[in-house]
Structure formats: structure tokens, C-alpha cells
Scaffold this active site. Structure first.
Site, short mmCIF file in Angstrom:
data_model
loop_
_atom_site.label_atom_id
_atom_site.label_comp_id
_atom_site.label_asym_id
_atom_site.label_seq_id
_atom_site.Cartn_x
_atom_site.Cartn_y
_atom_site.Cartn_z
N GLU A 50 3.94 29.62 45.53
CA GLU A 50 3.22 30.71 46.20
C GLU A 50 3.71 32.03 45.62
O GLU A 50 4.92 32.29 45.58
CB GLU A 50 3.50 30.70 47.70
CG GLU A 50 2.98 29.46 48.41
CD GLU A 50 3.34 29.49 49.90
OE1 GLU A 50 4.00 30.44 50.35
OE2 GLU A 50 2.97 28.55 50.58
N HIS A 56 12.80 27.68 53.87
CA HIS A 56 13.82 27.95 54.88
C HIS A 56 15.11 27.15 54.70
O HIS A 56 16.10 27.42 55.37
CB HIS A 56 13.22 27.84 56.28
CG HIS A 56 12.18 28.90 56.48
ND1 HIS A 56 12.48 30.23 56.40
CD2 HIS A 56 10.84 28.82 56.64
CE1 HIS A 56 11.37 30.95 56.54
NE2 HIS A 56 10.37 30.10 56.67
N HIS A 103 7.80 29.75 48.06
CA HIS A 103 7.24 31.10 47.95
C HIS A 103 8.33 31.98 47.33
O HIS A 103 9.37 32.22 47.93
CB HIS A 103 6.86 31.60 49.35
CG HIS A 103 6.22 32.95 49.36
ND1 HIS A 103 5.77 33.55 50.52
CD2 HIS A 103 5.94 33.84 48.37
CE1 HIS A 103 5.24 34.73 50.24
NE2 HIS A 103 5.34 34.94 48.93
N THR A 149 4.25 35.52 56.03
CA THR A 149 2.91 35.89 55.56
C THR A 149 1.96 35.95 56.76
O THR A 149 1.57 34.92 57.30
CB THR A 149 2.43 34.86 54.52
OG1 THR A 149 3.49 34.59 53.61
CG2 THR A 149 1.24 35.39 53.76
N ARG A 205 9.28 35.31 46.85
CA ARG A 205 8.89 36.63 47.36
C ARG A 205 9.46 37.72 46.48
O ARG A 205 10.51 37.56 45.85
CB ARG A 205 9.39 36.81 48.79
CG ARG A 205 8.70 35.90 49.80
CD ARG A 205 9.10 36.27 51.21
NE ARG A 205 8.40 37.47 51.65
CZ ARG A 205 7.35 37.49 52.47
NH1 ARG A 205 6.88 36.37 52.95
NH2 ARG A 205 6.78 38.62 52.80
N GLU A 220 -6.59 27.95 50.63
CA GLU A 220 -5.71 27.49 51.70
C GLU A 220 -6.05 28.34 52.92
O GLU A 220 -5.91 29.57 52.88
CB GLU A 220 -4.23 27.63 51.33
CG GLU A 220 -3.36 27.10 52.49
CD GLU A 220 -1.86 27.17 52.22
OE1 GLU A 220 -1.46 27.28 51.05
OE2 GLU A 220 -1.11 27.14 53.21
N ARG A 263 14.01 36.99 49.37
CA ARG A 263 14.81 36.82 50.60
C ARG A 263 15.25 35.38 50.80
O ARG A 263 16.20 35.12 51.51
CB ARG A 263 14.04 37.33 51.82
CG ARG A 263 12.86 36.50 52.20
CD ARG A 263 12.20 37.00 53.47
NE ARG A 263 11.54 38.28 53.29
CZ ARG A 263 10.57 38.74 54.10
NH1 ARG A 263 10.20 38.02 55.13
NH2 ARG A 263 9.99 39.88 53.88
N ASN A 288 7.04 22.94 52.54
CA ASN A 288 7.54 24.26 52.13
C ASN A 288 9.03 24.33 52.46
O ASN A 288 9.43 24.26 53.62
CB ASN A 288 6.75 25.34 52.89
CG ASN A 288 7.20 26.74 52.50
OD1 ASN A 288 8.39 26.98 52.40
ND2 ASN A 288 6.26 27.64 52.30
N HIS A 315 0.35 27.21 57.82
CA HIS A 315 1.05 28.30 58.50
C HIS A 315 1.17 28.03 60.00
O HIS A 315 0.16 27.88 60.69
CB HIS A 315 0.42 29.67 58.29
CG HIS A 315 1.41 30.78 58.54
ND1 HIS A 315 2.22 31.29 57.56
CD2 HIS A 315 1.77 31.41 59.68
CE1 HIS A 315 3.01 32.20 58.07
NE2 HIS A 315 2.76 32.29 59.37
N1 PXP Z 1 1.12 28.29 53.42
C1 PXP Z 1 1.39 29.53 52.97
C2 PXP Z 1 0.49 30.14 51.96
C3 PXP Z 1 2.51 30.25 53.44
O1 PXP Z 1 2.77 31.48 52.98
C4 PXP Z 1 3.36 29.62 54.38
C5 PXP Z 1 4.56 30.35 54.89
O2 PXP Z 1 5.43 30.65 53.88
C6 PXP Z 1 3.06 28.32 54.77
C7 PXP Z 1 1.93 27.69 54.31
C8 PXP Z 1 3.95 27.54 55.70
O3 PXP Z 1 4.00 28.16 56.93
P1 PXP Z 1 5.11 27.67 57.98
O4 PXP Z 1 6.44 27.95 57.36
O5 PXP Z 1 4.83 28.48 59.20
O6 PXP Z 1 4.88 26.20 58.18
#
Ligand code: PXP
Length: 257
Positions: free
Chosen positions: A87, A27, A60, A118, A62, A168, A66, A24, A205
Site C-alpha cells: 500500500e 501493527h 503500508h 487511513t 507510510r 479495494e 511510523r 496486513n 478496513h
Molecule cells: N486496506 C487498506 C487499504 C488499509 O489502508 C488498511 C489499514 O492500513 C487496511 C486495509 C486494514 O485495515 P485494518 O488494520 O483496520 O484491518
């Protein structure tokens, strides 16, 4: 990869020992948005993740934009060579974007503007009509659909009834209480139940190098989505290289005076 290149779910890499890692990259965009510029570029990060062995790229989009922007998803949908997992919240706006860009996979997530991230899984019983309509539209477009849910047996079964190909499992409760056995056991039970009724099982997550092992070892979980800790760790691991690179340019400039 164009939508014509979409593999059916059954052809995703699924060697029993190989668990897919989807990175992901939200960030990377968070850092870019701090200056509203073009750097660091999540599209370049996606390419480097793939070069380093990521099985897929997750972003994602959003509602408040952001971090990831529409243009990022647009570009990534044409440049990701592995699999793009988009996402989205279950809204008409997001569904239209997904149907236009046709990522290989869509994960439907709950979204509240005021949340930092999330915070929990989808309430799959709150508006099943809207969820089913969205899943049907994605399925009809050949997009593999996953629902981001808590490790809860009812949520697992309802996800299957709604026609999702995958779930998931939200690992946040486990990640934040890694020494508590109950959240891990819930993940194990939900993962096995999902696989038993024919769902593909993903998880994510809050996972990091220090807590991922127990989740990676849950046999039916075939894919992990990991972002924040991985991007954060990349910054730390990469700091010395970045300093050496910068110092070399400074020293070369100083040597000319
Ligand atoms: N899976 C989903 C559905 C998420 O929304 C997120 C966070 O955006 C993640 C995985 C990844 O989480 P993390 O950034 O804490 O690794």
C-alpha cells in the site's frame, strides 16, 4: 517471490467460494517500533501468516515510516512466498520504491500525516493525471494495481477509467456502524458495479471476527485485507501460550538453585 514469478491477475486463486485473505502486518511493526528494536519481526510474522493459510501479505509503507520500514518491504519482496500487496500513497517517492521492488500488487491509498489510520478512500477525481500516470507505470511494470476507494459509484467508475485492475472498498464506515444497513448496502452496490464493469473487487478496513461475515458474504468481493483486529486478537489469543513458555524457562532456572 521475485517479480519474474508474478502471476498475471487472472491466475490469482479465484474459486467462487474462496475469498482471499491478505493479512496486513503493519501493527507487528508498530509494536517493534515502540522499542525501535528488531522484535517482533514483521518478516517472521508474514511467514507464520502464510503457514497459517493467509493468501497474501499486505504492508503500508507510510511517508512518516511510523510502522513498516523500507528495509521490511525490501526483505518481504524477496521472502513472501504468496503475494505481496504494497500500500502506497500516490507520490513519486513511493512509485519509485514500488517499481524497484515490484510487489505483485500495489494498492494506492490516500495518506495524511496527521491521521491515525487511513480514514477514507482516495479522491480519484482530485488529481486524475497523477493517478493515471502512476497506474500506467505500475501496469507497464506488470504490477497489479488497486485503488482504495469509498463505496461510491462515481469512484468505482472513475477507477475503471483510470486503468486500475482492482478496487479495494473502504469498509470503515460499515465497520464502525455495523448495525446500520446503509453502509453495508453501499458496499454491496459498489462491489456489484465494480465487478459488472470488469474490476476485481477487494475490501478492507476495520474488519474483525465480529463484523466480517456480512462483507465476506458479498459475492463479488474476492479479497479482504485485514490487519489491526487480527493482530490485536493474535496478541490476546497468544497470551497464555507466551506465559507458559516464559514460566517454563523461569521454573527451569529456579530448579537449579
Ligand atoms: N486496506 C487498506 C487499504 C488499509 O489502508 C488498511 C489499514 O492500513 C487496511 C486495509 C486494514 O485495515 P485494518 O488494520 O483496520 O484491518
Amino acid at each position: 517471490m521475485s517479480s519474474e514469478g508474478n502471476p498475471p491477475s487472472g491466475t490469482l486463486p479465484r474459486a467462487p467460494r474462496h475469498q482471499r485473505l491478505y493479512v496486513n502486518i503493519d501493527h507487528v511493526a508498530t509494536l517493534r517500533q515502540a522499542r525501535r528494536g528488531a522484535f517482533p519481526d514483521p518478516v517472521q510474522a508474514a511467514r507464520w501468516c502464510e503457514d497459517a493459510g493467509a493468501d497474501g501479505i499486505t504492508v503500508h509503507l507510510r511517508e512518516d515510516r511510523r510502522h513498516i520500514q523500507d528495509a521490511d518491504v525490501e526483505t518481504l519482496s524477496g521472502t513472501v512466498r504468496s503475494y505481496l500487496n504494497l500500500e502506497i500513497a500516490c507520490t513519486d517517492e513511493m512509485l519509485a520504491i514500488a517499481l524497484r521492488l515490484k510487489p505483485q500488487q500495489v494498492t494506492i491509498v490516500p495518506e495524511r500525516r496527521e491521521e491515525v489510520t487511513t480514514e477514507g478512500g482516495l479522491d480519484v477525481q482530485r488529481d486524475p493525471v497523477q493517478l493515471r500516470r502512476t497506474i500506467d507505470a505500475l501496469n507497464a511494470a506488470g504490477i497489479r494495481t488497486a485503488l482504495f476507494i469509498d463505496a461510491d459509484m462515481t469512484a468505482v467508475r472513475v477507477s475503471h477509467e483510470l486503468g486500475a485492475a482492482a478496487i479495494e472498498l473502504h469498509t470503515g464506515r460499515y465497520a464502525h456502524h455495523a448495525f446500520d444497513r446503509a453502509p453495508l448496502q453501499s458496499l454491496i452496490d459498489a462491489a456489484h458495479e465494480g465487478a459488472r464493469i470488469g474490476l476485481a473487487v477487494h475490501a478492507g478496513h476495520g474488519l474483525s471476527v465480529s463484523n466480517v461475515a456480512a462483507v465476506a458474504a458479498i459475492e463479488p468481493i474476492e479479497e479482504l485485507n485485514i490487519g489491526h483486529a487480527l493482530i490485536g486478537r493474535s496478541i490476546l489469543i497468544g497470551i497464555s501460550g507466551a506465559i507458559h513458555e516464559l514460566r517454563a524457562v523461569m521454573s527451569a532456572a529456579r530448579s537449579t538453585i
